[in-house]
Write a protein that holds these residues in place. Sequence first.
Motif, PDB file in Angstrom:
ATOM      1  N   LEU A  40      -0.378   3.682   0.675  1.00  0.00           N
ATOM      2  CA  LEU A  40      -1.372   4.307   1.564  1.00  0.00           C
ATOM      3  C   LEU A  40      -1.711   3.421   2.755  1.00  0.00           C
ATOM      4  O   LEU A  40      -1.816   3.897   3.894  1.00  0.00           O
ATOM      5  CB  LEU A  40      -2.651   4.602   0.766  1.00  0.00           C
ATOM      6  CG  LEU A  40      -2.549   5.767  -0.223  1.00  0.00           C
ATOM      7  CD1 LEU A  40      -3.702   5.750  -1.212  1.00  0.00           C
ATOM      8  CD2 LEU A  40      -2.525   7.088   0.539  1.00  0.00           C
ATOM      9  N   ASP A  46      -1.196  -8.158   3.431  1.00  0.00           N
ATOM     10  CA  ASP A  46      -0.607  -7.813   2.131  1.00  0.00           C
ATOM     11  C   ASP A  46      -0.127  -9.077   1.437  1.00  0.00           C
ATOM     12  O   ASP A  46       0.541  -9.910   2.037  1.00  0.00           O
ATOM     13  CB  ASP A  46       0.555  -6.825   2.268  1.00  0.00           C
ATOM     14  CG  ASP A  46       0.718  -5.994   0.998  1.00  0.00           C
ATOM     15  OD1 ASP A  46       0.384  -4.797   1.023  1.00  0.00           O
ATOM     16  OD2 ASP A  46       1.149  -6.546  -0.026  1.00  0.00           O
ATOM     17  N   ASN A  95      -8.322  -1.630   0.983  1.00  0.00           N
ATOM     18  CA  ASN A  95      -7.324  -0.766   0.351  1.00  0.00           C
ATOM     19  C   ASN A  95      -6.480  -1.493  -0.697  1.00  0.00           C
ATOM     20  O   ASN A  95      -5.904  -0.851  -1.566  1.00  0.00           O
ATOM     21  CB  ASN A  95      -6.426  -0.195   1.471  1.00  0.00           C
ATOM     22  CG  ASN A  95      -5.184   0.453   0.954  1.00  0.00           C
ATOM     23  OD1 ASN A  95      -5.221   1.596   0.479  1.00  0.00           O
ATOM     24  ND2 ASN A  95      -4.057  -0.254   0.995  1.00  0.00           N
ATOM     25  N   TYR A 110     -10.292  -0.890 -14.111  1.00  0.00           N
ATOM     26  CA  TYR A 110     -10.066  -0.276 -12.790  1.00  0.00           C
ATOM     27  C   TYR A 110     -11.210   0.685 -12.432  1.00  0.00           C
ATOM     28  O   TYR A 110     -11.725   0.667 -11.306  1.00  0.00           O
ATOM     29  CB  TYR A 110      -8.730   0.454 -12.865  1.00  0.00           C
ATOM     30  CG  TYR A 110      -8.267   1.148 -11.610  1.00  0.00           C
ATOM     31  CD1 TYR A 110      -7.697   0.431 -10.566  1.00  0.00           C
ATOM     32  CD2 TYR A 110      -8.365   2.533 -11.492  1.00  0.00           C
ATOM     33  CE1 TYR A 110      -7.231   1.083  -9.433  1.00  0.00           C
ATOM     34  CE2 TYR A 110      -7.900   3.193 -10.359  1.00  0.00           C
ATOM     35  CZ  TYR A 110      -7.338   2.465  -9.334  1.00  0.00           C
ATOM     36  OH  TYR A 110      -6.886   3.104  -8.209  1.00  0.00           O
ATOM     37  N   THR A 138       2.549   6.983  -4.610  1.00  0.00           N
ATOM     38  CA  THR A 138       2.901   5.632  -4.163  1.00  0.00           C
ATOM     39  C   THR A 138       3.529   4.923  -5.366  1.00  0.00           C
ATOM     40  O   THR A 138       3.595   5.499  -6.448  1.00  0.00           O
ATOM     41  CB  THR A 138       1.657   4.833  -3.723  1.00  0.00           C
ATOM     42  OG1 THR A 138       0.816   4.647  -4.870  1.00  0.00           O
ATOM     43  CG2 THR A 138       0.874   5.541  -2.624  1.00  0.00           C
TER      44      THR A 138
HETATM   45  P1  NAI Z   1       0.315   0.322  -3.533  1.00  0.00           P
HETATM   46  O1  NAI Z   1       0.614  -0.524  -4.702  1.00  0.00           O
HETATM   47  O2  NAI Z   1       1.460   0.924  -2.793  1.00  0.00           O
HETATM   48  O3  NAI Z   1      -0.573  -0.455  -2.476  1.00  0.00           O
HETATM   49  C1  NAI Z   1      -1.430  -1.490  -2.783  1.00  0.00           C
HETATM   50  C2  NAI Z   1      -1.109  -2.666  -1.880  1.00  0.00           C
HETATM   51  O4  NAI Z   1      -2.057  -3.713  -2.104  1.00  0.00           O
HETATM   52  C3  NAI Z   1       0.273  -3.245  -2.149  1.00  0.00           C
HETATM   53  O5  NAI Z   1       1.035  -3.251  -0.968  1.00  0.00           O
HETATM   54  C4  NAI Z   1      -0.016  -4.644  -2.680  1.00  0.00           C
HETATM   55  O6  NAI Z   1       0.979  -5.606  -2.336  1.00  0.00           O
HETATM   56  C5  NAI Z   1      -1.359  -4.953  -2.048  1.00  0.00           C
HETATM   57  N1  NAI Z   1      -2.120  -5.950  -2.792  1.00  0.00           N
HETATM   58  C6  NAI Z   1      -2.277  -6.046  -4.136  1.00  0.00           C
HETATM   59  N2  NAI Z   1      -3.041  -7.093  -4.442  1.00  0.00           N
HETATM   60  C7  NAI Z   1      -3.396  -7.680  -3.266  1.00  0.00           C
HETATM   61  C8  NAI Z   1      -4.196  -8.796  -2.942  1.00  0.00           C
HETATM   62  N3  NAI Z   1      -4.784  -9.544  -3.889  1.00  0.00           N
HETATM   63  N4  NAI Z   1      -4.364  -9.107  -1.641  1.00  0.00           N
HETATM   64  C9  NAI Z   1      -3.775  -8.373  -0.661  1.00  0.00           C
HETATM   65  N5  NAI Z   1      -2.985  -7.303  -0.924  1.00  0.00           N
HETATM   66  C10 NAI Z   1      -2.806  -6.961  -2.215  1.00  0.00           C
HETATM   67  O7  NAI Z   1      -0.661   1.481  -4.065  1.00  0.00           O
HETATM   68  P2  NAI Z   1      -1.503   2.609  -3.264  1.00  0.00           P
HETATM   69  O8  NAI Z   1      -1.469   3.793  -4.107  1.00  0.00           O
HETATM   70  O9  NAI Z   1      -1.103   2.693  -1.851  1.00  0.00           O
HETATM   71  O10 NAI Z   1      -2.980   2.014  -3.376  1.00  0.00           O
HETATM   72  C11 NAI Z   1      -3.853   1.795  -2.285  1.00  0.00           C
HETATM   73  C12 NAI Z   1      -5.283   1.869  -2.781  1.00  0.00           C
HETATM   74  O11 NAI Z   1      -5.595   3.212  -3.156  1.00  0.00           O
HETATM   75  C13 NAI Z   1      -5.564   1.007  -4.000  1.00  0.00           C
HETATM   76  O12 NAI Z   1      -6.849   0.440  -3.884  1.00  0.00           O
HETATM   77  C14 NAI Z   1      -5.558   2.006  -5.128  1.00  0.00           C
HETATM   78  O13 NAI Z   1      -6.305   1.572  -6.239  1.00  0.00           O
HETATM   79  C15 NAI Z   1      -6.168   3.212  -4.438  1.00  0.00           C
HETATM   80  N6  NAI Z   1      -5.920   4.474  -5.086  1.00  0.00           N
HETATM   81  C16 NAI Z   1      -4.688   5.049  -5.022  1.00  0.00           C
HETATM   82  C17 NAI Z   1      -4.489   6.264  -5.636  1.00  0.00           C
HETATM   83  C18 NAI Z   1      -3.196   6.979  -5.527  1.00  0.00           C
HETATM   84  O14 NAI Z   1      -3.128   8.148  -5.977  1.00  0.00           O
HETATM   85  N7  NAI Z   1      -2.167   6.393  -4.953  1.00  0.00           N
HETATM   86  C19 NAI Z   1      -5.545   6.927  -6.434  1.00  0.00           C
HETATM   87  C20 NAI Z   1      -6.814   6.286  -6.346  1.00  0.00           C
HETATM   88  C21 NAI Z   1      -6.981   5.088  -5.709  1.00  0.00           C
END
Ligand code: NAI
Length: 301
Positions: free
Chosen positions: A20, A39, A101, A166, A200
């Motif tokens: 996202l 990231d 995010n 979470y 994702t």
């Molecule tokens: P994703 O795994 O593709 O993106 C998360 C990003 O955060 C990754 O690129 C990762 O490298 C980075 N990351 C992880 N730990 C980190 C840290 N300590 N410092 C800096 N960067 C870090 O997953 P997505 O789905 O794009 O998730 C984005 C946000 O949306 C997250 O907070 C997730 O919990 C939330 N979310 C996503 C949902 C979905 O349906 N995809 C549902 C509800 C919430």
Amino acid sequence: MTDIRYDNRVAVITGAGGGLGKTYALELARRGAKIVVNDLGGKADGTGAGTSMADLVVNEIKAAGGQAVANYDSVSTPEGGEAVIKSAVDAFGGVDVVINNAGILRDKTFVKLTPEELAIVLDVHLRGAFYVSQPAFRVMKDKGYGRLLFTSSAAGIFGNFGQSNYGAAKMGLVGLMHVLAVEGAKYNIRCNAIAPTARTRMTEELLGPMAPLLDPESVTPLVVYLCSERCELTHEIFSVGGGRFARIFVGLTAGWMAEKGSKVSAEDVEAHVERIRDPEGYTIPTSITDELRILSKALRR
Ligand code: NAI
């Protein structure tokens, strides 16, 4: 309708190397924002690290004529959060928008959850949002302008099996957003939260047959709107995904007020429980003061 633009705005997006966050970075850059692509570059469970995820997004933004810098710090420490915001100040002279995010998953049923699995999830999602937003808030307060977005989740707002760490972190972000909306109001700092659903790496195995209908890009328009100058909304939560946009709110029912001077028993509560729970005539308090005002009115009846 004129386009929503981000010219002369600086946006920090954590976890923008994929999923996202990457869609937000590309679209805000396309609309003129200068972007810090943060990231850590690790795996979905929070292990590992690397520079290539953030670098690739920065390259894509630059190739399209936009401006961006990469930052590889983990949001999960106070030093990391400071460094993320310092990247924005050093490269672009300030910060106008922060999209919290970054996220990881360590799902486990409650009885099996280890202290480590609790700590790392709280550190990245909840503490991480504190560590990044606090230095940004100071800059925004001085400038009298800011947009903070927090990424919550239906897993915490509504509940989900196996996600106590979470879910608690994600609902904690709603509390943080509510308080910062109140504290930020007089400085023109608007704070909102989203609960997205999108395909994702974090969710591709969980969404089943709905996955093809849940492009991450379908979340982006709400984020672009909420973080823009044109959006005056604050203190709100939205559910977003697959083309559906909806509001989630914390409401207070009209409830039941006991007779003045009466001593209420547990049985009285039991007798009135349906009335206490009845959503008809609910209100949405915008602060604790708001709720106290409602209570004070009821006490003066
Ligand atoms: P994703 O795994 O593709 O993106 C998360 C990003 O955060 C990754 O690129 C990762 O490298 C980075 N990351 C992880 N730990 C980190 C840290 N300590 N410092 C800096 N960067 C870090 O997953 P997505 O789905 O794009 O998730 C984005 C946000 O949306 C997250 O907070 C997730 O919990 C939330 N979310 C996503 C949902 C979905 O349906 N995809 C549902 C509800 C919430």
